[in-house]
Write a protein that holds these residues in place. Structure first.
Motif, short mmCIF file in Angstrom:
data_model
loop_
_atom_site.label_atom_id
_atom_site.label_comp_id
_atom_site.label_asym_id
_atom_site.label_seq_id
_atom_site.Cartn_x
_atom_site.Cartn_y
_atom_site.Cartn_z
N SER A 38 0.84 -1.21 0.00
CA SER A 38 0.00 0.00 0.00
C SER A 38 0.87 1.25 0.00
CB SER A 38 -0.91 0.01 1.23
OG SER A 38 -0.14 0.24 2.39
N ASN A 39 0.28 2.36 -0.39
CA ASN A 39 1.00 3.64 -0.38
C ASN A 39 1.51 3.96 1.02
OD1 ASN A 39 0.26 3.75 -3.04
ND2 ASN A 39 -1.04 5.54 -2.84
N ARG A 54 3.01 8.47 -4.18
CA ARG A 54 2.05 8.61 -5.28
C ARG A 54 2.73 9.14 -6.54
NH1 ARG A 54 -2.38 11.34 -1.68
NH2 ARG A 54 -3.34 9.50 -0.78
N ARG A 58 2.96 7.25 -10.05
CA ARG A 58 2.47 7.88 -11.29
C ARG A 58 3.52 7.78 -12.39
NH1 ARG A 58 0.21 12.01 -8.25
NH2 ARG A 58 2.01 13.34 -8.61
N THR A 68 -2.34 1.29 -12.22
CA THR A 68 -3.00 1.86 -11.05
C THR A 68 -4.47 2.08 -11.36
OG1 THR A 68 -2.45 4.12 -11.71
CG2 THR A 68 -0.90 3.03 -10.24
N GLU A 69 -5.27 1.98 -10.32
CA GLU A 69 -6.70 2.24 -10.43
C GLU A 69 -7.18 2.78 -9.10
OE1 GLU A 69 -10.75 -0.26 -11.38
OE2 GLU A 69 -8.84 -1.01 -12.15
N GLN A 70 -8.04 3.77 -9.14
CA GLN A 70 -8.57 4.39 -7.94
C GLN A 70 -9.13 3.34 -6.98
OE1 GLN A 70 -8.58 7.74 -7.27
NE2 GLN A 70 -9.57 7.49 -5.32
N GLY A 71 -8.67 3.36 -5.74
CA GLY A 71 -9.20 2.48 -4.72
C GLY A 71 -8.61 1.08 -4.70
N ARG A 73 -4.86 -1.17 -4.88
CA ARG A 73 -3.40 -1.05 -4.81
C ARG A 73 -2.78 -1.22 -6.19
NH1 ARG A 73 -0.76 -5.02 -1.00
NH2 ARG A 73 -2.44 -6.35 -1.65
N ALA A 74 -1.69 -0.50 -6.41
CA ALA A 74 -0.98 -0.62 -7.68
C ALA A 74 -0.48 -2.04 -7.86
CB ALA A 74 0.20 0.35 -7.70
#
Length: 87
Positions: A38-39, A54, A58, A68-71, A73-74
């Protein structure tokens, strides 16, 4: 796992984080399709902030190294097959 960034480095913190993650993916530590930490966990491990992580993620997403997708984990990008057309 990622290590704390070097505050004395000439490279920015986000670039150091991105380089570490890129290296871990290249070495096979994270396989295609596997989720990254996680971030918050990455920020803690690298001793940076979540916005720094982040920005690193990016940059890796723009290079198509991760997805990556909102909500969510990458995760490590799954290599796409390249189609070559004969002319």
């Amino acid at each position: 796992m990622v290590q704390p960034v070097d505050p004395r480095s000439r490279d920015s913190k986000w670039l150091q984080v991105a380089d570490q993650i890129r290296g871990l993916i290249a070495s096979g530590r994270y396989a295609p399709g596997e989720h990254l930490p996680s971030n918050d966990d990455l920020a803690y491990a690298t001793e940076t902030s979540v916005p720094t992580v982040r920005r690193a993620l990016r940059a890796l997403a723009l290079e198509e190294i991760i997805a990556t997708e909102q909500g969510i984990r990458a995760q490590v990008a799954i290599p796409r097959e390249r189609v070559v057309e004969r002319l």
